[in-house]
Design a protein around this motif. Sequence first.
Motif, PDB file in Angstrom:
ATOM      1  N   ALA A 448       3.365 -30.296 -33.164  1.00 20.40           N
ATOM      2  CA  ALA A 448       4.326 -29.854 -32.150  1.00 20.40           C
ATOM      3  C   ALA A 448       5.011 -28.563 -32.586  1.00 20.40           C
ATOM      4  N   MET A 449       5.379 -28.504 -33.867  1.00 20.90           N
ATOM      5  CA  MET A 449       6.040 -27.299 -34.379  1.00 20.90           C
ATOM      6  C   MET A 449       5.102 -26.098 -34.307  1.00 20.90           C
ATOM      7  N   GLN A 450       3.832 -26.299 -34.687  1.00 22.08           N
ATOM      8  CA  GLN A 450       2.863 -25.199 -34.677  1.00 22.08           C
ATOM      9  C   GLN A 450       2.662 -24.655 -33.269  1.00 22.08           C
ATOM     10  N   LEU A 451       2.477 -25.560 -32.298  1.00 25.54           N
ATOM     11  CA  LEU A 451       2.247 -25.116 -30.921  1.00 25.54           C
ATOM     12  C   LEU A 451       3.511 -24.484 -30.337  1.00 25.54           C
ATOM     13  N   SER A 452       4.660 -25.043 -30.683  1.00 28.05           N
ATOM     14  CA  SER A 452       5.931 -24.500 -30.196  1.00 28.05           C
ATOM     15  C   SER A 452       6.134 -23.065 -30.687  1.00 28.05           C
ATOM     16  N   LEU A 453       5.875 -22.844 -31.979  1.00 27.11           N
ATOM     17  CA  LEU A 453       6.032 -21.496 -32.545  1.00 27.11           C
ATOM     18  C   LEU A 453       5.013 -20.527 -31.953  1.00 27.11           C
ATOM     19  N   LEU A 454       3.795 -21.025 -31.716  1.00 28.10           N
ATOM     20  CA  LEU A 454       2.765 -20.177 -31.098  1.00 28.10           C
ATOM     21  C   LEU A 454       3.244 -19.659 -29.742  1.00 28.10           C
ATOM     22  N   ILE A 455       3.790 -20.558 -28.937  1.00 24.61           N
ATOM     23  CA  ILE A 455       4.236 -20.166 -27.589  1.00 24.61           C
ATOM     24  C   ILE A 455       5.454 -19.258 -27.657  1.00 24.61           C
ATOM     25  N   SER A 456       6.476 -19.669 -28.410  1.00 25.51           N
ATOM     26  CA  SER A 456       7.727 -18.900 -28.429  1.00 25.51           C
ATOM     27  C   SER A 456       7.549 -17.523 -29.062  1.00 25.51           C
ATOM     28  N   ASP A 457       6.809 -17.451 -30.180  1.00 23.67           N
ATOM     29  CA  ASP A 457       6.607 -16.166 -30.849  1.00 23.67           C
ATOM     30  C   ASP A 457       5.870 -15.167 -29.966  1.00 23.67           C
ATOM     31  N   ASN A 458       4.903 -15.664 -29.214  1.00 22.43           N
ATOM     32  CA  ASN A 458       4.064 -14.764 -28.429  1.00 22.43           C
ATOM     33  C   ASN A 458       4.546 -14.581 -26.990  1.00 22.43           C
ATOM     34  N   SER A 459       5.681 -15.193 -26.681  1.00 22.75           N
ATOM     35  CA  SER A 459       6.303 -14.952 -25.377  1.00 22.75           C
ATOM     36  C   SER A 459       7.378 -13.881 -25.487  1.00 22.75           C
ATOM     37  N   LEU A 460       8.035 -13.826 -26.645  1.00 21.66           N
ATOM     38  CA  LEU A 460       9.089 -12.831 -26.846  1.00 21.66           C
ATOM     39  C   LEU A 460       8.513 -11.421 -26.938  1.00 21.66           C
ATOM     40  N   GLU A 461       7.401 -11.296 -27.652  1.00 19.71           N
ATOM     41  CA  GLU A 461       6.820  -9.971 -27.886  1.00 19.71           C
ATOM     42  C   GLU A 461       6.117  -9.440 -26.652  1.00 19.71           C
ATOM     43  N   ASP A 462       5.470 -10.333 -25.907  1.00 17.58           N
ATOM     44  CA  ASP A 462       4.683  -9.924 -24.730  1.00 17.58           C
ATOM     45  C   ASP A 462       5.148 -10.734 -23.519  1.00 17.58           C
ATOM     46  N   SER A 463       5.959 -10.115 -22.665  1.00 18.07           N
ATOM     47  CA  SER A 463       6.516 -10.830 -21.504  1.00 18.07           C
ATOM     48  C   SER A 463       5.433 -11.256 -20.514  1.00 18.07           C
ATOM     49  N   THR A 464       4.296 -10.556 -20.521  1.00 23.61           N
ATOM     50  CA  THR A 464       3.193 -10.932 -19.614  1.00 23.61           C
ATOM     51  C   THR A 464       2.359 -12.072 -20.188  1.00 23.61           C
ATOM     52  N   GLN A 465       2.540 -12.345 -21.479  1.00 22.11           N
ATOM     53  CA  GLN A 465       1.842 -13.435 -22.183  1.00 22.11           C
ATOM     54  C   GLN A 465       0.319 -13.326 -22.060  1.00 22.11           C
ATOM     55  N   THR A 466      -0.163 -12.102 -22.048  1.00 27.82           N
ATOM     56  CA  THR A 466      -1.604 -11.868 -21.864  1.00 27.82           C
ATOM     57  C   THR A 466      -2.423 -12.479 -22.991  1.00 27.82           C
ATOM     58  N   ALA A 467      -2.037 -12.159 -24.227  1.00 25.48           N
ATOM     59  CA  ALA A 467      -2.788 -12.667 -25.386  1.00 25.48           C
ATOM     60  C   ALA A 467      -2.677 -14.185 -25.482  1.00 25.48           C
ATOM     61  N   LEU A 468      -1.487 -14.713 -25.147  1.00 19.71           N
ATOM     62  CA  LEU A 468      -1.270 -16.157 -25.212  1.00 19.71           C
ATOM     63  C   LEU A 468      -2.154 -16.889 -24.207  1.00 19.71           C
ATOM     64  N   LYS A 469      -2.301 -16.314 -23.013  1.00 15.81           N
ATOM     65  CA  LYS A 469      -3.172 -16.923 -21.997  1.00 15.81           C
ATOM     66  C   LYS A 469      -4.626 -16.915 -22.465  1.00 15.81           C
ATOM     67  N   LYS A 470      -5.023 -15.826 -23.122  1.00  8.95           N
ATOM     68  CA  LYS A 470      -6.394 -15.757 -23.660  1.00  8.95           C
ATOM     69  C   LYS A 470      -6.597 -16.827 -24.742  1.00  8.95           C
ATOM     70  N   TYR A 471      -5.562 -16.991 -25.571  1.00  8.22           N
ATOM     71  CA  TYR A 471      -5.659 -17.974 -26.650  1.00  8.22           C
ATOM     72  C   TYR A 471      -5.760 -19.388 -26.070  1.00  8.22           C
ATOM     73  N   ALA A 472      -4.963 -19.651 -25.028  1.00  6.01           N
ATOM     74  CA  ALA A 472      -5.003 -20.976 -24.394  1.00  6.01           C
ATOM     75  C   ALA A 472      -6.388 -21.260 -23.828  1.00  6.01           C
ATOM     76  N   ARG A 473      -6.991 -20.243 -23.247  1.00 10.95           N
ATOM     77  CA  ARG A 473      -8.346 -20.415 -22.700  1.00 10.95           C
ATOM     78  C   ARG A 473      -9.348 -20.705 -23.828  1.00 10.95           C
ATOM     79  N   ALA A 474      -9.225 -19.948 -24.927  1.00 10.04           N
ATOM     80  CA  ALA A 474     -10.123 -20.156 -26.068  1.00 10.04           C
ATOM     81  C   ALA A 474      -9.936 -21.558 -26.658  1.00 10.04           C
ATOM     82  N   ASP A 475      -8.684 -22.005 -26.742  1.00  3.44           N
ATOM     83  CA  ASP A 475      -8.378 -23.330 -27.277  1.00  3.44           C
ATOM     84  C   ASP A 475      -8.983 -24.425 -26.398  1.00  3.44           C
ATOM     85  N   LEU A 476      -8.930 -24.225 -25.091  1.00  4.33           N
ATOM     86  CA  LEU A 476      -9.541 -25.186 -24.161  1.00  4.33           C
ATOM     87  C   LEU A 476     -11.057 -25.209 -24.331  1.00  4.33           C
ATOM     88  N   LEU A 477     -11.662 -24.058 -24.506  1.00  6.62           N
ATOM     89  CA  LEU A 477     -13.115 -23.997 -24.732  1.00  6.62           C
ATOM     90  C   LEU A 477     -13.493 -24.769 -25.998  1.00  6.62           C
TER      91      LEU A 477
END
Length: 594
Positions: A448-477
């Motif tokens: 939970a801590m790892q996923l929480s930090l992944l989301i929060s860290d990459n939402s502050l730097e990139d408001s569009t969350q482009t890289a985070l969305k790509k990562y979520a897609r890769a994780d689902l694959l």
Amino acid sequence: MRSLLFILVFCYLQFGFSQDDFLAKQYLNDGAYEKALVFYEKLVEQNPRRTDYFEGLIECHQQLENYKKAEEFLLKKINAGNVYPVLFVELGYNFTLQDMPEKALVYYDEAVQKIEENPNFGYGVGFRFQKYALLDYAIKAYTKAMELNPELDFNFQLARIYGEQGNISKMYDSYLELIVIGRSSKSNVLRNIDDFITEDADNENNILFKKTLLQRAQKNPNVLWNELLSWLFVQQKQYKSAFTQEKAIFKREQGSSLLRMENLGEIALGDHALEDAKNVFGYIVENSHDPVSRLNAQLNLIDIDLLDADSKKYDSVQKKFEKLIAEYGYQPNTLQLPIAYANFLTFKKETPQPAIDILKTSLELPLNKFGEGYIKMALGDILVFDKKFNEALIYFSQIQQKLKNDVMGQNARFKVAQTSFYKGDFDWALTQLKVLRGSTSQLIANDAMQLSLLISDNSLEDSTQTALKKYARADLLAYQNKTKEAIGALEDILQNHKGEKIEDETLLKQGELLESQKDYEAAKFNYQKIVEFYGNDILADDAHFALAELYRNILKQPELAKQHYEKIIYNYQDSYYFPQARKNFRVLRGDSIN
């Protein structure tokens, strides 16, 4: 009024006494012996029968080298009559501290001699000898007491002493005698023996233990010796030999449970000793009269078949499942069968719809809330695979509500967060994860801590969350077992989002997937990159542990593995991996592990 005054005076005296007791012990523990002495003299005068007080007084005198005063006090106690023989040990030790061994031995012998008057003195005298590391005298005290009164049993104390002395043969005999006479449980004894046993079958202590057990088995045949030999062989990872012992136990105890055999099979499978595991589970299938045990063994055999199976073998595996379904049907006590079959159809054959139908049929059975949760969790996982996120969330939420105080409920909440992450609903995922960071399960809390930090860290730097969305897609694959596609999606992030916060998470995830594809050099490169460029960030300990495991288990470079375990031990003491890293490091160093 007089009663009230009496109570007040009594309470005041009690408070003063308690304070003196506390201060005496505190000063003694702090090494302030002169201050402690003042209080102990007062306490001994007020309570002459309290042994802990006069022992504290003696220790203060000895630490201050007031040996004569300690001697005078002890002699006064001894000459008062009705002497407790521990005082002779104390007086002897007072002479030992003055380097006067001849006088010391006189009083040590006197202490042992007093046991003849009352064998019950044996424990106190033996324990005091142990306290001062006078182990030979401790052995004399314990053995004399046991000879005089066979009802007394100090084999446990003797075993510990023999172990400290390095007399391993006598230690083993003492421990085994404890089991034979029923004074200690087998598990308790094995916990102590385990300190002296290693994975190396050629280790001197291992050989001696095996020899001791075989000798006892010849003199007095008993399944106990088979059980202990089996335990030894498991420690040495000699599962075939352990299997031989377990078969002997099963044959001698006709109609007994095959639970020990099941545990052996699970251990062998977990250690990738696949041939041994197949033999064990095959034996259970042929000999078990319990349908659940037999089914579990059959499912384990299928799991072994699937480890190196390709799509060509899936048809034969499916026929095995269909045969099991025909044999066992759908029953509340065999839910593991439809779940295993559904997971096979989904994650191996990539046909989720029939799997969903099977699990929904299982939900119609008369189930308790845990059985229902078990099915719904598997059903939710398969719906996520099929990208039916909303329906999956319904099932996970139902489990969460019904089993909120159980680990299964916490796991369901994590799956709600994970599914929301795949779906791109990062805010709702964070809401769930904040609750889970205090989970009673350390694994769930860590994830939970790892996923929480992944989301929060990459939402502050990139408001569009482009890289985070790509990562979520890769994780689902990756979740869908589309490993090559997932590796490619992660590579896209590494190429197009260099220097961004998400880079270390991407390197770690890709490294894990590369490792699963047996591309070990590429995986190693990813982990090394995290260590080199993100050594102070949150995933550094993950990378060190991944490298250590890779060097230890795959690349067979133990010295390099030790370096990375050591990094975790000294630099990441709050890491989730710290206990395992320390254990693995000690194994590689050659330590005995309990």
